[in-house]
Motif scaffolding. Structure first.
Motif, PDB file in Angstrom:
ATOM      1  N   LEU A  30       0.848  -1.189   0.000  1.00  0.00           N
ATOM      2  CA  LEU A  30       0.000   0.000   0.000  1.00  0.00           C
ATOM      3  C   LEU A  30       0.883   1.238   0.000  1.00  0.00           C
ATOM      4  O   LEU A  30       1.810   1.346   0.784  1.00  0.00           O
ATOM      5  CB  LEU A  30      -0.891   0.033   1.245  1.00  0.00           C
ATOM      6  N   PRO A  31       0.618   2.196  -0.887  1.00  0.00           N
ATOM      7  CA  PRO A  31       1.446   3.402  -0.901  1.00  0.00           C
ATOM      8  C   PRO A  31       1.182   4.263   0.331  1.00  0.00           C
ATOM      9  O   PRO A  31       0.086   4.252   0.885  1.00  0.00           O
ATOM     10  CB  PRO A  31       1.014   4.125  -2.181  1.00  0.00           C
ATOM     11  N   ALA A  74       2.016  15.337  -3.139  1.00  0.00           N
ATOM     12  CA  ALA A  74       1.738  14.688  -4.422  1.00  0.00           C
ATOM     13  C   ALA A  74       2.548  13.410  -4.625  1.00  0.00           C
ATOM     14  O   ALA A  74       2.247  12.620  -5.519  1.00  0.00           O
ATOM     15  CB  ALA A  74       2.020  15.654  -5.564  1.00  0.00           C
ATOM     16  N   SER A  75       3.558  13.193  -3.804  1.00  0.00           N
ATOM     17  CA  SER A  75       4.418  12.019  -4.003  1.00  0.00           C
ATOM     18  C   SER A  75       3.724  10.737  -3.548  1.00  0.00           C
ATOM     19  O   SER A  75       2.839  10.757  -2.704  1.00  0.00           O
ATOM     20  CB  SER A  75       5.742  12.201  -3.254  1.00  0.00           C
ATOM     21  N   ARG A  76       4.152   9.646  -4.148  1.00  0.00           N
ATOM     22  CA  ARG A  76       3.666   8.304  -3.780  1.00  0.00           C
ATOM     23  C   ARG A  76       4.853   7.529  -3.237  1.00  0.00           C
ATOM     24  O   ARG A  76       5.827   7.318  -3.942  1.00  0.00           O
ATOM     25  CB  ARG A  76       3.054   7.582  -4.976  1.00  0.00           C
ATOM     26  N   LEU A  77       4.727   7.118  -2.003  1.00  0.00           N
ATOM     27  CA  LEU A  77       5.842   6.449  -1.343  1.00  0.00           C
ATOM     28  C   LEU A  77       5.521   4.977  -1.135  1.00  0.00           C
ATOM     29  O   LEU A  77       4.422   4.622  -0.723  1.00  0.00           O
ATOM     30  CB  LEU A  77       6.122   7.120   0.007  1.00  0.00           C
ATOM     31  N   GLN A  78       6.507   4.154  -1.415  1.00  0.00           N
ATOM     32  CA  GLN A  78       6.378   2.704  -1.268  1.00  0.00           C
ATOM     33  C   GLN A  78       7.397   2.217  -0.247  1.00  0.00           C
ATOM     34  O   GLN A  78       8.564   2.594  -0.315  1.00  0.00           O
ATOM     35  CB  GLN A  78       6.628   2.030  -2.624  1.00  0.00           C
ATOM     36  N   LYS A  79       6.949   1.381   0.690  1.00  0.00           N
ATOM     37  CA  LYS A  79       7.882   0.826   1.671  1.00  0.00           C
ATOM     38  C   LYS A  79       8.997   0.082   0.952  1.00  0.00           C
ATOM     39  O   LYS A  79       8.767  -0.646   0.005  1.00  0.00           O
ATOM     40  CB  LYS A  79       7.164  -0.144   2.611  1.00  0.00           C
ATOM     41  N   THR A 112      14.935  10.760  -3.352  1.00  0.00           N
ATOM     42  CA  THR A 112      14.069   9.656  -3.768  1.00  0.00           C
ATOM     43  C   THR A 112      13.695   8.742  -2.608  1.00  0.00           C
ATOM     44  O   THR A 112      12.774   7.948  -2.730  1.00  0.00           O
ATOM     45  CB  THR A 112      14.731   8.801  -4.861  1.00  0.00           C
ATOM     46  N   VAL A 113      14.402   8.842  -1.498  1.00  0.00           N
ATOM     47  CA  VAL A 113      14.160   7.964  -0.353  1.00  0.00           C
ATOM     48  C   VAL A 113      13.883   8.822   0.874  1.00  0.00           C
ATOM     49  O   VAL A 113      14.582   9.787   1.127  1.00  0.00           O
ATOM     50  CB  VAL A 113      15.384   7.056  -0.079  1.00  0.00           C
ATOM     51  N   ASP A 123      10.180   7.075  -3.259  1.00  0.00           N
ATOM     52  CA  ASP A 123       9.204   7.883  -3.986  1.00  0.00           C
ATOM     53  C   ASP A 123       9.086   7.332  -5.404  1.00  0.00           C
ATOM     54  O   ASP A 123      10.008   7.446  -6.203  1.00  0.00           O
ATOM     55  CB  ASP A 123       9.639   9.346  -4.007  1.00  0.00           C
ATOM     56  N   THR A 124       7.952   6.743  -5.715  1.00  0.00           N
ATOM     57  CA  THR A 124       7.743   6.148  -7.041  1.00  0.00           C
ATOM     58  C   THR A 124       7.211   7.165  -8.047  1.00  0.00           C
ATOM     59  O   THR A 124       7.141   6.868  -9.232  1.00  0.00           O
ATOM     60  CB  THR A 124       6.772   4.947  -6.956  1.00  0.00           C
TER      61      THR A 124
END
Length: 141
Positions: A30-31, A74-79, A112-113, A123-124
């Protein structure tokens, strides 16, 4: 035959284990969205600490706050992985509301991290880089 599981009980246990694993995998992917519950107008000021030199800045200018917060929201972050045991930061950033209470804080590494314990997030969307570049550009001002 008190200690022997029936075939039906074994299948039930296997299905429960599979269901738990599916839930864990779904949760992991989940983002995450920073400041998701917060409006930009609620942010009174931002504190920024730079890990390289230890300097701290306080941003109170509404235009600068918007420029920093918009790409973050606005960013989408992924574990990516657990951050436990890691030390050192590039940029530490904290957001405060009008009551001067800390809303959220995290570290931005290389644009990015981010590290928001207990995880590192990637950050995808590529939008966090804009914020990082701006924060690095105002470092010495």
């Amino acid at each position: 035959m008190g200690g022997v599981l029936t075939k039906k009980a074994k299948y039930k246990i296997i299905l429960q284990v599979i269901a738990v694993l599916i839930i864990i995998v779904c949760w992991w992917f989940l983002p995450y969205k920073c400041l998701n519950e917060t409006s930009i107008d609620e942010i009174l000021y931002i504190e920024i600490a730079y890990g390289a030199n230890g300097s701290v800045k306080r941003i109170e200018n509404r235009e600068q706050i918007n420029y920093i917060v918009e790409p973050i929201k606005a960013s989408r972050l992924q574990k990516e992985k657990l951050s436990l045991g890691y030390v050192g930061i590039d940029i530490w950033i904290a957001f405060y509301n009008k009551e001067k209470e800390k809303i959220e804080e995290f570290c931005i590494n290389n644009g990015t991290v981010i590290r928001k314990d207990p995880y590192f997030y990637v950050d995808t969307s590529g939008k966090m880089k804009k914020c990082y570049d701006y924060l690095m550009s105002i470092k010495e001002q």
